[in-house]
Design an enzyme around this catalytic site. Sequence first.
Site, PDB file in Angstrom:
ATOM      1  N   LYS A  90      45.461  34.042  29.975  1.00  0.00           N
ATOM      2  CA  LYS A  90      45.563  35.119  30.958  1.00  0.00           C
ATOM      3  C   LYS A  90      44.181  35.709  31.163  1.00  0.00           C
ATOM      4  O   LYS A  90      43.484  36.015  30.191  1.00  0.00           O
ATOM      5  CB  LYS A  90      46.518  36.223  30.429  1.00  0.00           C
ATOM      6  CG  LYS A  90      46.640  37.411  31.354  1.00  0.00           C
ATOM      7  CD  LYS A  90      47.694  37.179  32.402  1.00  0.00           C
ATOM      8  CE  LYS A  90      47.598  38.124  33.571  1.00  0.00           C
ATOM      9  NZ  LYS A  90      46.686  37.653  34.657  1.00  0.00           N
ATOM     10  N   GLN A 111      38.042  38.205  26.731  1.00  0.00           N
ATOM     11  CA  GLN A 111      39.434  38.360  27.183  1.00  0.00           C
ATOM     12  C   GLN A 111      40.435  38.069  26.061  1.00  0.00           C
ATOM     13  O   GLN A 111      41.492  38.695  25.986  1.00  0.00           O
ATOM     14  CB  GLN A 111      39.689  37.414  28.373  1.00  0.00           C
ATOM     15  CG  GLN A 111      40.900  37.788  29.219  1.00  0.00           C
ATOM     16  CD  GLN A 111      40.627  38.925  30.191  1.00  0.00           C
ATOM     17  OE1 GLN A 111      39.591  38.945  30.833  1.00  0.00           O
ATOM     18  NE2 GLN A 111      41.551  39.856  30.300  1.00  0.00           N
ATOM     19  N   LYS A 114      40.535  41.228  24.061  1.00  0.00           N
ATOM     20  CA  LYS A 114      41.087  42.301  24.897  1.00  0.00           C
ATOM     21  C   LYS A 114      42.608  42.164  25.019  1.00  0.00           C
ATOM     22  O   LYS A 114      43.354  43.128  24.830  1.00  0.00           O
ATOM     23  CB  LYS A 114      40.458  42.211  26.291  1.00  0.00           C
ATOM     24  CG  LYS A 114      40.858  43.327  27.240  1.00  0.00           C
ATOM     25  CD  LYS A 114      40.450  43.040  28.683  1.00  0.00           C
ATOM     26  CE  LYS A 114      38.976  42.757  28.831  1.00  0.00           C
ATOM     27  NZ  LYS A 114      38.552  42.740  30.252  1.00  0.00           N
ATOM     28  N   LYS A 126      39.508  32.707  31.652  1.00  0.00           N
ATOM     29  CA  LYS A 126      38.752  33.280  32.773  1.00  0.00           C
ATOM     30  C   LYS A 126      38.376  32.144  33.698  1.00  0.00           C
ATOM     31  O   LYS A 126      38.277  30.996  33.268  1.00  0.00           O
ATOM     32  CB  LYS A 126      37.474  33.946  32.248  1.00  0.00           C
ATOM     33  CG  LYS A 126      36.887  34.964  33.178  1.00  0.00           C
ATOM     34  CD  LYS A 126      37.517  36.327  32.981  1.00  0.00           C
ATOM     35  CE  LYS A 126      37.100  37.325  34.023  1.00  0.00           C
ATOM     36  NZ  LYS A 126      37.614  38.673  33.716  1.00  0.00           N
ATOM     37  N   ASP A 166      39.129  39.635  39.543  1.00  0.00           N
ATOM     38  CA  ASP A 166      37.968  40.147  38.805  1.00  0.00           C
ATOM     39  C   ASP A 166      36.940  40.458  39.883  1.00  0.00           C
ATOM     40  O   ASP A 166      37.291  40.582  41.075  1.00  0.00           O
ATOM     41  CB  ASP A 166      37.450  39.102  37.795  1.00  0.00           C
ATOM     42  CG  ASP A 166      36.405  39.682  36.841  1.00  0.00           C
ATOM     43  OD1 ASP A 166      36.757  40.500  35.982  1.00  0.00           O
ATOM     44  OD2 ASP A 166      35.208  39.330  36.962  1.00  0.00           O
TER      45      ASP A 166
HETATM   46  P1  NDP Z   1      34.595  44.462  42.544  1.00  0.00           P
HETATM   47  O1  NDP Z   1      34.170  43.182  43.111  1.00  0.00           O
HETATM   48  O2  NDP Z   1      35.754  45.182  43.111  1.00  0.00           O
HETATM   49  O3  NDP Z   1      33.371  45.484  42.502  1.00  0.00           O
HETATM   50  C1  NDP Z   1      32.189  45.200  41.839  1.00  0.00           C
HETATM   51  C2  NDP Z   1      31.223  46.323  42.106  1.00  0.00           C
HETATM   52  O4  NDP Z   1      30.083  46.209  41.244  1.00  0.00           O
HETATM   53  C3  NDP Z   1      30.699  46.300  43.522  1.00  0.00           C
HETATM   54  O5  NDP Z   1      30.490  47.606  43.926  1.00  0.00           O
HETATM   55  C4  NDP Z   1      29.378  45.548  43.358  1.00  0.00           C
HETATM   56  O6  NDP Z   1      28.432  45.772  44.363  1.00  0.00           O
HETATM   57  C5  NDP Z   1      28.909  46.160  42.075  1.00  0.00           C
HETATM   58  N1  NDP Z   1      27.877  45.332  41.460  1.00  0.00           N
HETATM   59  C6  NDP Z   1      27.893  44.015  41.217  1.00  0.00           C
HETATM   60  N2  NDP Z   1      26.744  43.638  40.644  1.00  0.00           N
HETATM   61  C7  NDP Z   1      26.011  44.770  40.531  1.00  0.00           C
HETATM   62  C8  NDP Z   1      24.723  45.055  40.010  1.00  0.00           C
HETATM   63  N3  NDP Z   1      23.967  44.087  39.490  1.00  0.00           N
HETATM   64  N4  NDP Z   1      24.285  46.342  40.047  1.00  0.00           N
HETATM   65  C9  NDP Z   1      25.041  47.327  40.569  1.00  0.00           C
HETATM   66  N5  NDP Z   1      26.254  47.109  41.093  1.00  0.00           N
HETATM   67  C10 NDP Z   1      26.732  45.856  41.054  1.00  0.00           C
HETATM   68  O7  NDP Z   1      34.831  44.163  40.990  1.00  0.00           O
HETATM   69  P2  NDP Z   1      35.700  44.971  39.934  1.00  0.00           P
HETATM   70  O8  NDP Z   1      35.582  46.422  40.163  1.00  0.00           O
HETATM   71  O9  NDP Z   1      37.023  44.357  39.854  1.00  0.00           O
HETATM   72  O10 NDP Z   1      34.935  44.575  38.572  1.00  0.00           O
HETATM   73  C11 NDP Z   1      33.851  45.312  38.053  1.00  0.00           C
HETATM   74  C12 NDP Z   1      33.690  44.987  36.580  1.00  0.00           C
HETATM   75  O11 NDP Z   1      34.893  45.322  35.885  1.00  0.00           O
HETATM   76  C13 NDP Z   1      33.418  43.533  36.244  1.00  0.00           C
HETATM   77  O12 NDP Z   1      32.605  43.465  35.097  1.00  0.00           O
HETATM   78  C14 NDP Z   1      34.800  42.993  35.899  1.00  0.00           C
HETATM   79  O13 NDP Z   1      34.723  41.860  35.061  1.00  0.00           O
HETATM   80  C15 NDP Z   1      35.383  44.187  35.175  1.00  0.00           C
HETATM   81  N6  NDP Z   1      36.835  44.276  35.094  1.00  0.00           N
HETATM   82  C16 NDP Z   1      37.622  44.175  36.199  1.00  0.00           C
HETATM   83  C17 NDP Z   1      38.986  44.283  36.081  1.00  0.00           C
HETATM   84  C18 NDP Z   1      39.906  44.250  37.257  1.00  0.00           C
HETATM   85  O14 NDP Z   1      41.095  44.362  37.058  1.00  0.00           O
HETATM   86  N7  NDP Z   1      39.411  44.106  38.487  1.00  0.00           N
HETATM   87  C19 NDP Z   1      39.620  44.472  34.772  1.00  0.00           C
HETATM   88  C20 NDP Z   1      38.699  44.648  33.692  1.00  0.00           C
HETATM   89  C21 NDP Z   1      37.373  44.530  33.861  1.00  0.00           C
HETATM   90  P3  NDP Z   1      28.054  44.638  45.443  1.00  0.00           P
HETATM   91  O15 NDP Z   1      29.071  44.771  46.515  1.00  0.00           O
HETATM   92  O16 NDP Z   1      26.674  44.993  45.880  1.00  0.00           O
HETATM   93  O17 NDP Z   1      28.101  43.314  44.733  1.00  0.00           O
HETATM   94  O1  2IT Z   2      38.476  41.399  32.884  1.00  0.00           O
HETATM   95  C1  2IT Z   2      39.690  41.591  33.049  1.00  0.00           C
HETATM   96  O2  2IT Z   2      40.414  42.032  32.139  1.00  0.00           O
HETATM   97  C2  2IT Z   2      40.282  41.297  34.340  1.00  0.00           C
HETATM   98  N1  2IT Z   2      39.564  40.910  35.255  1.00  0.00           N
HETATM   99  C3  2IT Z   2      41.766  41.431  34.567  1.00  0.00           C
HETATM  100  C4  2IT Z   2      42.479  40.182  34.132  1.00  0.00           C
HETATM  101  C5  2IT Z   2      43.948  40.123  34.456  1.00  0.00           C
HETATM  102  O3  2IT Z   2      44.530  39.083  34.120  1.00  0.00           O
HETATM  103  O4  2IT Z   2      44.526  41.052  35.009  1.00  0.00           O
END
Ligand code: NDP
Ligand code: 2IT
Length: 446
Positions: A90, A111, A114, A126, A166
């Site tokens: 997952k 993961q 987590k 992943k 992600d």
């Molecule tokens: P999104 O794609 O929705 O958003 C990512 C954001 O981070 C965008 O605003 C992007 O900007 C910005 N970003 C990317 N690279 C950089 C950088 N080098 N410096 C500054 N800003 C940056 O992704 P998520 O919000 O889903 O994911 C964000 C983080 O959280 C990741 O590490 C992901 O693995 C983690 N995560 C996500 C989960 C989920 O359910 N979605 C769960 C757990 C963890 P830009 O548009 O310019 O690229």
């Molecule tokens: O980093 C993460 O935990 C995620 N991108 C969410 C993974 C998921 O299966 O919901």
Amino acid sequence: MNEYLENIYKDLEAKYFYQKEYLNAAKEILSSLELVVNQHPELVTEKVIERFIVPDRIITFRVSWLDDNNNVQINTGYRVQFNSSIGPYKGGLRFHPSVNESILKFLGLEQVLKNALTGLPMGGGKGGADFDPKGKSDREVMRFCQSFMNELYKYIGPNEDVPAGDLGVGGREIGYMYGQYRKLVGREEGTLTGKGLTFGGSLGRTEATGYGLCYFASKALSTLRNTSFKDKRIVISGSGNVAIYACQKATELGGKVVTLSDSNGYIYDEEGIDLALVKEIKEVRRGRIKEYLEKRPSAKYVPNSKDIWSVKCDIALPCATQNELDLDDAKKLVANNVIGVFEGANMPCSLDAIKYFQDNKVIFSPGKASNAGGVAVSGLEMSQNSLRLSWTFEEVDKRLKDIMENIFDNTYKTAKEYGDEENLLLGANIFGFIKVAEAMLKQGII
Ligand code: NDP
Ligand code: 2IT
């Protein structure tokens, strides 16, 4: 690290010297396991750590698709199936030009721990592609997702491997991939999570990671410092799914969020971020964060996202991407008297930054603990799909809060047990590892 763990790391380093993100994650985890190894010699004889630290398998495939000009485009797709000892693989799919095997192995390894921390029966994996959704039309994204799924569908299933979103993969992409998956297998199976609400998605999944992060942080603040989000200044990086809903919950809890960012720069709003405006820019228009100033001219835009950590705050929530906060940034935050740094992204803080926080009595929580809310609600989506039921938002949100508070309790308790009371990284690594290791030991050498 003792000699035994050091040798495991050296072997990885020799073999995967070019995979710096993976080596970084492996080192961080191995560094936490010395006391566990000393107490459990069976881990050594059964080579549990050597088996745990490498993925079960990596699937790599070509993704060919047609852009809007009818040109053939080619990307590389991956799925890293890391460990399924406690449940089906997952974990999310990432679409970003930087995606490679090293990044996905680091994310897959994180993961595994987590998912174990959530208390739900989910293994870790992943995947993703080096596809850049930025600047692509909706139709191009659809064609890419369909082509990606034409290959991935062979390796996933509700009891085998359940991908989700992600970075770069949200509701739109999951919808396109799930549509293609159903077309290919001819069945309704719920194999992806983060689906739309009209086709098996769960209420609360969109909000889950950001909300969960704040539930975790609240519990940590109240337990360790007898304080809360109320009246705190908060710096959040990123402006994607995690950042937006962290901003929403932090504000609801009485905090004032003063920044958000993207990879080009950050916005600073002393009056507190206007989230309705951000949602309109990011979720509706898919625009850039600097567009915020068009409607809020009193805010500031700084065209350097890295500088965000020099903004004075009580609480920092890095929610963008890996390695976005290094030792210099940590020093700035500490000089500004930050109370807590809670990771919303996966491994945003470098190892020396983490050590600096810990040495300076700043509460630090690793993403594998504090961002587990996303995958936890994904797990709840799987349960609802199996039950053929949909829970209310309140039901899901309550379960999410309980899960996050439990994760805090377990990591804190474990850290205490192992003699380093506020080291939530140590606690998270050990608690997650012991659960997976026990499952591996009991299932024999396979
Ligand atoms: P999104 O794609 O929705 O958003 C990512 C954001 O981070 C965008 O605003 C992007 O900007 C910005 N970003 C990317 N690279 C950089 C950088 N080098 N410096 C500054 N800003 C940056 O992704 P998520 O919000 O889903 O994911 C964000 C983080 O959280 C990741 O590490 C992901 O693995 C983690 N995560 C996500 C989960 C989920 O359910 N979605 C769960 C757990 C963890 P830009 O548009 O310019 O690229
Ligand atoms: O980093 C993460 O935990 C995620 N991108 C969410 C993974 C998921 O299966 O919901």
